[in-house]
Design a protein around this motif. Structure first.
Motif, mmCIF file in Angstrom:
data_model
loop_
_atom_site.group_PDB
_atom_site.id
_atom_site.type_symbol
_atom_site.label_atom_id
_atom_site.label_comp_id
_atom_site.label_asym_id
_atom_site.label_seq_id
_atom_site.Cartn_x
_atom_site.Cartn_y
_atom_site.Cartn_z
ATOM 1 N N LEU A 3 0.833 -1.196 0.000
ATOM 2 C CA LEU A 3 0.000 0.000 0.000
ATOM 3 C C LEU A 3 0.872 1.251 0.000
ATOM 4 O O LEU A 3 1.930 1.284 0.616
ATOM 5 C CB LEU A 3 -0.907 0.011 1.231
ATOM 6 C CG LEU A 3 -2.014 -1.046 1.268
ATOM 7 C CD1 LEU A 3 -2.621 -1.128 2.655
ATOM 8 C CD2 LEU A 3 -3.081 -0.722 0.247
ATOM 9 N N GLN A 4 0.398 2.273 -0.681
ATOM 10 C CA GLN A 4 1.092 3.558 -0.791
ATOM 11 C C GLN A 4 0.769 4.419 0.440
ATOM 12 O O GLN A 4 -0.381 4.791 0.647
ATOM 13 C CB GLN A 4 0.599 4.236 -2.081
ATOM 14 C CG GLN A 4 0.885 5.709 -2.196
ATOM 15 C CD GLN A 4 2.348 5.997 -2.398
ATOM 16 O OE1 GLN A 4 3.089 6.259 -1.439
ATOM 17 N NE2 GLN A 4 2.799 5.929 -3.629
ATOM 18 N N ARG A 5 1.788 4.735 1.231
ATOM 19 C CA ARG A 5 1.525 5.493 2.461
ATOM 20 C C ARG A 5 2.201 6.857 2.460
ATOM 21 O O ARG A 5 2.446 7.423 3.506
ATOM 22 C CB ARG A 5 2.059 4.739 3.678
ATOM 23 C CG ARG A 5 1.353 3.460 3.986
ATOM 24 C CD ARG A 5 2.217 2.578 4.882
ATOM 25 N NE ARG A 5 1.893 1.180 4.668
ATOM 26 C CZ ARG A 5 0.955 0.528 5.356
ATOM 27 N NH1 ARG A 5 0.298 1.120 6.284
ATOM 28 N NH2 ARG A 5 0.706 -0.732 5.083
ATOM 29 N N LYS A 6 2.537 7.377 1.322
ATOM 30 C CA LYS A 6 3.278 8.638 1.269
ATOM 31 C C LYS A 6 2.345 9.832 1.492
ATOM 32 O O LYS A 6 1.206 9.807 1.097
ATOM 33 C CB LYS A 6 3.958 8.761 -0.105
ATOM 34 C CG LYS A 6 5.373 9.329 -0.040
ATOM 35 C CD LYS A 6 6.022 9.306 -1.414
ATOM 36 C CE LYS A 6 6.659 10.622 -1.781
ATOM 37 N NZ LYS A 6 5.799 11.616 -2.406
ATOM 38 N N ASP A 7 2.902 10.882 2.105
ATOM 39 C CA ASP A 7 2.158 12.134 2.251
ATOM 40 C C ASP A 7 0.783 11.936 2.872
ATOM 41 O O ASP A 7 -0.247 12.376 2.341
ATOM 42 C CB ASP A 7 2.024 12.839 0.890
ATOM 43 C CG ASP A 7 3.373 13.320 0.376
ATOM 44 O OD1 ASP A 7 4.320 13.432 1.192
ATOM 45 O OD2 ASP A 7 3.498 13.575 -0.832
ATOM 46 N N VAL A 8 0.763 11.281 4.022
ATOM 47 C CA VAL A 8 -0.494 11.051 4.730
ATOM 48 C C VAL A 8 -0.959 12.352 5.392
ATOM 49 O O VAL A 8 -0.156 13.069 5.991
ATOM 50 C CB VAL A 8 -0.325 9.951 5.801
ATOM 51 C CG1 VAL A 8 -1.630 9.740 6.568
ATOM 52 C CG2 VAL A 8 0.147 8.654 5.159
ATOM 53 N N VAL A 131 -4.269 9.364 11.381
ATOM 54 C CA VAL A 131 -3.039 9.427 10.583
ATOM 55 C C VAL A 131 -2.149 8.230 10.918
ATOM 56 O O VAL A 131 -1.604 7.562 10.026
ATOM 57 C CB VAL A 131 -2.306 10.763 10.837
ATOM 58 C CG1 VAL A 131 -0.899 10.727 10.267
ATOM 59 C CG2 VAL A 131 -3.102 11.924 10.232
ATOM 60 N N ASN A 132 -2.012 7.915 12.207
ATOM 61 C CA ASN A 132 -1.208 6.761 12.618
ATOM 62 C C ASN A 132 -1.743 5.462 12.024
ATOM 63 O O ASN A 132 -0.976 4.580 11.641
ATOM 64 C CB ASN A 132 -1.192 6.627 14.152
ATOM 65 C CG ASN A 132 -0.389 7.715 14.824
ATOM 66 O OD1 ASN A 132 0.374 8.435 14.184
ATOM 67 N ND2 ASN A 132 -0.556 7.851 16.131
ATOM 68 N N GLY A 144 -9.620 7.229 6.193
ATOM 69 C CA GLY A 144 -10.091 7.517 7.537
ATOM 70 C C GLY A 144 -10.954 8.760 7.497
ATOM 71 O O GLY A 144 -10.849 9.575 6.580
ATOM 72 N N LEU A 145 -11.819 8.901 8.500
ATOM 73 C CA LEU A 145 -12.679 10.076 8.574
ATOM 74 C C LEU A 145 -12.683 10.559 10.021
ATOM 75 O O LEU A 145 -12.982 9.793 10.928
ATOM 76 C CB LEU A 145 -14.094 9.699 8.113
ATOM 77 C CG LEU A 145 -15.115 10.797 7.888
ATOM 78 C CD1 LEU A 145 -14.609 11.887 6.949
ATOM 79 C CD2 LEU A 145 -16.396 10.202 7.306
ATOM 80 N N ALA A 169 -15.641 17.807 9.384
ATOM 81 C CA ALA A 169 -15.271 16.459 8.953
ATOM 82 C C ALA A 169 -14.010 16.540 8.103
ATOM 83 O O ALA A 169 -13.875 17.450 7.275
ATOM 84 C CB ALA A 169 -16.407 15.819 8.151
ATOM 85 N N MET A 170 -13.074 15.625 8.363
ATOM 86 C CA MET A 170 -11.810 15.614 7.620
ATOM 87 C C MET A 170 -11.541 14.195 7.116
ATOM 88 O O MET A 170 -11.537 13.244 7.896
ATOM 89 C CB MET A 170 -10.659 16.063 8.530
ATOM 90 C CG MET A 170 -10.821 17.504 9.017
ATOM 91 S SD MET A 170 -9.452 18.067 10.064
ATOM 92 C CE MET A 170 -10.006 17.455 11.679
ATOM 93 N N LEU A 171 -11.313 14.096 5.823
ATOM 94 C CA LEU A 171 -11.006 12.805 5.205
ATOM 95 C C LEU A 171 -9.487 12.603 5.246
ATOM 96 O O LEU A 171 -8.735 13.497 4.852
ATOM 97 C CB LEU A 171 -11.504 12.824 3.755
ATOM 98 C CG LEU A 171 -11.553 11.498 3.004
ATOM 99 C CD1 LEU A 171 -12.650 10.597 3.573
ATOM 100 C CD2 LEU A 171 -11.814 11.751 1.509
ATOM 101 N N ILE A 172 -9.057 11.438 5.733
ATOM 102 C CA ILE A 172 -7.626 11.201 5.951
ATOM 103 C C ILE A 172 -7.126 10.098 5.020
ATOM 104 O O ILE A 172 -7.751 9.039 4.903
ATOM 105 C CB ILE A 172 -7.363 10.769 7.411
ATOM 106 C CG1 ILE A 172 -8.019 11.739 8.400
ATOM 107 C CG2 ILE A 172 -5.869 10.631 7.686
ATOM 108 C CD1 ILE A 172 -7.570 13.170 8.316
ATOM 109 N N GLY A 173 -5.998 10.342 4.372
ATOM 110 C CA GLY A 173 -5.432 9.325 3.488
ATOM 111 C C GLY A 173 -4.062 9.733 2.979
ATOM 112 O O GLY A 173 -3.526 10.773 3.378
#
Lengths: 475, 475
Positions: A3-8, A131-132, A144-145, A169-173
């Motif tokens: 999975l791509q986890r860059k710039d979360v 984020v973690n 994530g939300l 609300a903030m969408l996390i990815g």
């Protein structure tokens, strides 16, 4: 498949606040206090509040549904949902479980996360957790939300004008336009009774205003020093305010934000004098030998540091103050509403910039952290986020109530808080289409919500989630 | 310097429960119910409860201090502290901030994390968050600490014997003897009113016992299927109960654990018939065409599945039931007290084994996940963890109260819950040395605690943290 986890970080955002508000100027008249006490003394313009139709659950249903629809996110793409709130409607059942209605409808019940609690800090805890998660081995590739939702109300007295209400609300990815700088972080946590809610039957907190202000300013200092130390450790050079384009604070009232920025400026003077102009340096010099405790009590330092920091405040802080001044203290949503104000005001020039965030929750917990921004790609571009949030129109479309009506609402809500067996007013004319609202609390305390002018309002549970947004298919 | 993040999981544990308890057998007499209703019907032996001297804050102070002392962990080595609880003493100030007293004393205020809330699931949320933190880019190399603390009390009626009280502390880090298997995880979250606490002034929940049991069993099914799907995805083969040495359940009462394991067995029969013995298969065959809903209501299936799963239950579940049967429902601590029971009973033969955990919180949130164990190295070996927890001695050293005394205590606590301006009894003779207890709640609702027979009991705030444990220096 790796999975791509860059710039979360934060991929998308939306904000909601009630359309009902009261002007601080008229509150000054109503309360019979000196002119300017709330508008200049606190630095506040207006205060939003929930009528009997809205609460932290309805506001979060509204903002989450709005985010999913406006960015066309399939509810099945969400793998984690966390809520930060200090407005307790139920002491056991999390607000997150009410939000599950939106997702269950689409067959997605596999969503981690619950509610995080510590005063105004819960939203930051939820954000850090989310984020973690994306960075952990448990991440399954979905978004994530994070939801921050609060209604701040106070008993009659000096704290009452520091209320407010909102949900964010903030969408996390990964590949986010608002990238979390995980390594630079400073926290300060302690056991104090500055603001707390031990009277369980009442919605109102117990507040020691003076203690809370000192705790806040001490936390600013602690967190900033730790943030700077981490920055120096990883970047190999000292940090000063010039390394951040904007500084965003949790904002109980604007005056405290002004004082807090002046503290950062004073910290730079003490740690990093070369980053300060000569004239300011000379004015601060007499205070350089104060102990920490003395410095919090010294009114001259408070005045002069705000004076010499004024120009930098206007540049680095003022753009974040729009929503907090207009809506009031939104508790967990306050910091992110301030951040949303920066996006609203400056989205065109934020690419490549760093924004430092200071989160504070009484009791106390506090963290300073930062984002690095890039313009991003549609629909997750900074300009589209600003456009979706649509802050100007939301602010301008509000209905200003006279103070009498505000006070009357709070009186009603004193009886409604923790109550059962009632229905709410049928008049939803002040709510925008798409807004969720409370219709009933039955004899078993079960709460029922409906959505105004929803596309399919006749669904079984009254949650009229708009199915037309489900365009992306299951990931 | 790259941080070592391998084998993240539980490095050390400790458990605390009140020394005061009541026998379920005597509660049957006192309540005038049929003999065996609580001991066989619920499957419970004994129930711990807090007297006026203890609460969720004092229990967590006790267990955290004990863990740090017994494993000789310097409080400055902790970088994250999270609490799971559904026992609300303050609606804003987190239990975590009370625990900060232990760490501030040693100059460590830089500790992330707050409280996680959703019924009995909060401890699991805290654990998942803490593990993710260690695996994230924000981790700074220090330990995480997860605390589950709850006092379960019910109004007079059928739910009252399902109370209990305990606190668990778990140290989280890399190179753990109890390794978190991050990839194998199945969650099920939904909006239901099975058990909740909407009456804010009362400590007692609103409970729909029958609905809660069905929700729990449905969650077991959902989570197990998702857990199995993840396992199959990453391991390339089907999962069945034979792939786990022990299955550990959140345990409101033991009978529900028996039913839940029978559901897993029935799931294996449906999904993985070859993993089931022929005789059992034949007995379950008539139920293979039931719909999901029918299967939860079918008493014959319930009876027969428990019967055919009995032998496997004795091997894979029974070792986890010791503390839950003896102490009762510990809400967030329940699952981890059941896990502690396995460590206590089987620590010598756990190396290389997998333990599957099922966490449930009403409202509802639920997750199934697993640990892979290794013997570990002193002081973080499984045998030392069992020895530190010292469960037999703690259970045997308790004071059994007559039901009258238990009911009297609950009546007193009904007035104390949410109250201010009182002092507690001076008699701490039933508490073990080192136990924290509540001394006073003042007119501002501020709570004061002391430690029994502490090494330095005359410290300013009454928290007598034993400085002799600070042997490791600052990391």
């Amino acid at each position: 498949m790796e999975l791509q986890r860059k710039d979360v970080g934060i991929v998308a955002m939306d904000i909601y606040f009630p359309p009902t508000c009261v002007l601080q100027e008229s509150m000054e008249d109503y309360d019979g206090v000196s002119k300017g006490k709330y508008t200049i003394g606190l630095g506040q313009t207006c205060m939003a509040f929930c009528t009997e139709l809205e609460d932290v659950i309805s506001m979060s249903l509204t903002v989450v549904t709005s985010l999913l629809e406006k960015y066309q996110i399939d509810p099945r793409e969400i793998g984690r949902l966390e809520v930060g709130s200090e407005t307790v409607i139920d002491k056991s059942k999390s607000i997150k479980t009410w939000l599950m209605q939106i997702f269950e409808k689409c067959g997605n019940s596999d969503i981690e996360g619950v509610d995080s609690t510590n005063a105004c800090y819960g939203g930051t805890a939820a954000l850090l957790n989310c984020v973690n998660w994306v960075e952990s081995s448990s991440w399954d590739g979905r978004y994530g939300l994070v939801v921050c939702t609060d209604s701040a109300v106070y008993a009659e007295g000096p704290a009452r004008p520091t209320g407010g209400a909102a949900a964010i609300a903030m969408l996390i990815g990964p590949n986010a336009p608002i990238v979390f700088e995980g390594k630079f972080r400073g926290s300060h946590m302690a056991h104090v009774y500055d603001f707390y809610k031990p009277n369980l039957a009442s919605e109102y907190p117990v507040v020691d205003g003076k203690l809370s202000q000192t705790c806040y300013l001490m936390a600013v200092d602690f967190c900033y020093r730790r943030y700077c130390a981490k920055y120096e450790k990883f970047e190999g050079k000292q940090f000063s305010l010039s390394d951040a384009e904007y500084i965003v604070f949790h904002s109980p009232y604007n005056k405290l934000v002004q004082k807090s920025f002046a503290r950062l400026f004073f910290n730079d003077f003490l740690q990093n004098p070369s980053s300060i102009e000569k004239e300011a340096r000379e004015k601060l010099e007499p205070f350089s030998t104060l102990t920490g405790d003395e410095s919090y009590q010294n009114r001259d330092l408070e005045k002069i540091s705000q004076q010499v920091a004024k120009q930098l405040y206007d540049a680095k802080v003022q753009p974040s103050t729009l929503v907090p001044k207009e809506v009031g203290n939104m508790y967990t949503a306050s910091l992110y509403a301030a951040f949303a104000s920066v996006l609203h005001n400056k989205h065109k020039i934020l690419g490549g910039q760093r924004i430092v965030m200071f989160s504070y929750g009484s009791g106390l917990t506090s963290t300073m952290f930062s984002f690095k921004l890039n313009d991003g790609q549609h629909p997750f571009s900074l300009s589209n986020i600003a456009s979706v949030m649509n802050i100007s129109e939301k602010l301008n479309g509000r209905h200003v109530f006279p103070p009498e009506k505000f006070v009357e609402t709070l009186k009603l809500m004193e009886h409604r808080y923790g109550a059962k067996d009632f229905v709410t007013a049928k008049d939803t004319s002040l709510l925008s289409p798409g807004t969720f609202y409370l219709t009933e609390v039955d004899s078993m305390y079960r709460r029922y919500y409906a959505r105004k002018d929803a596309d399919n309002p006749n669904t079984e549970d009254g949650i009229g989630f708009a199915n037309h947004s489900l365009v992306n298919g299951h990931k």
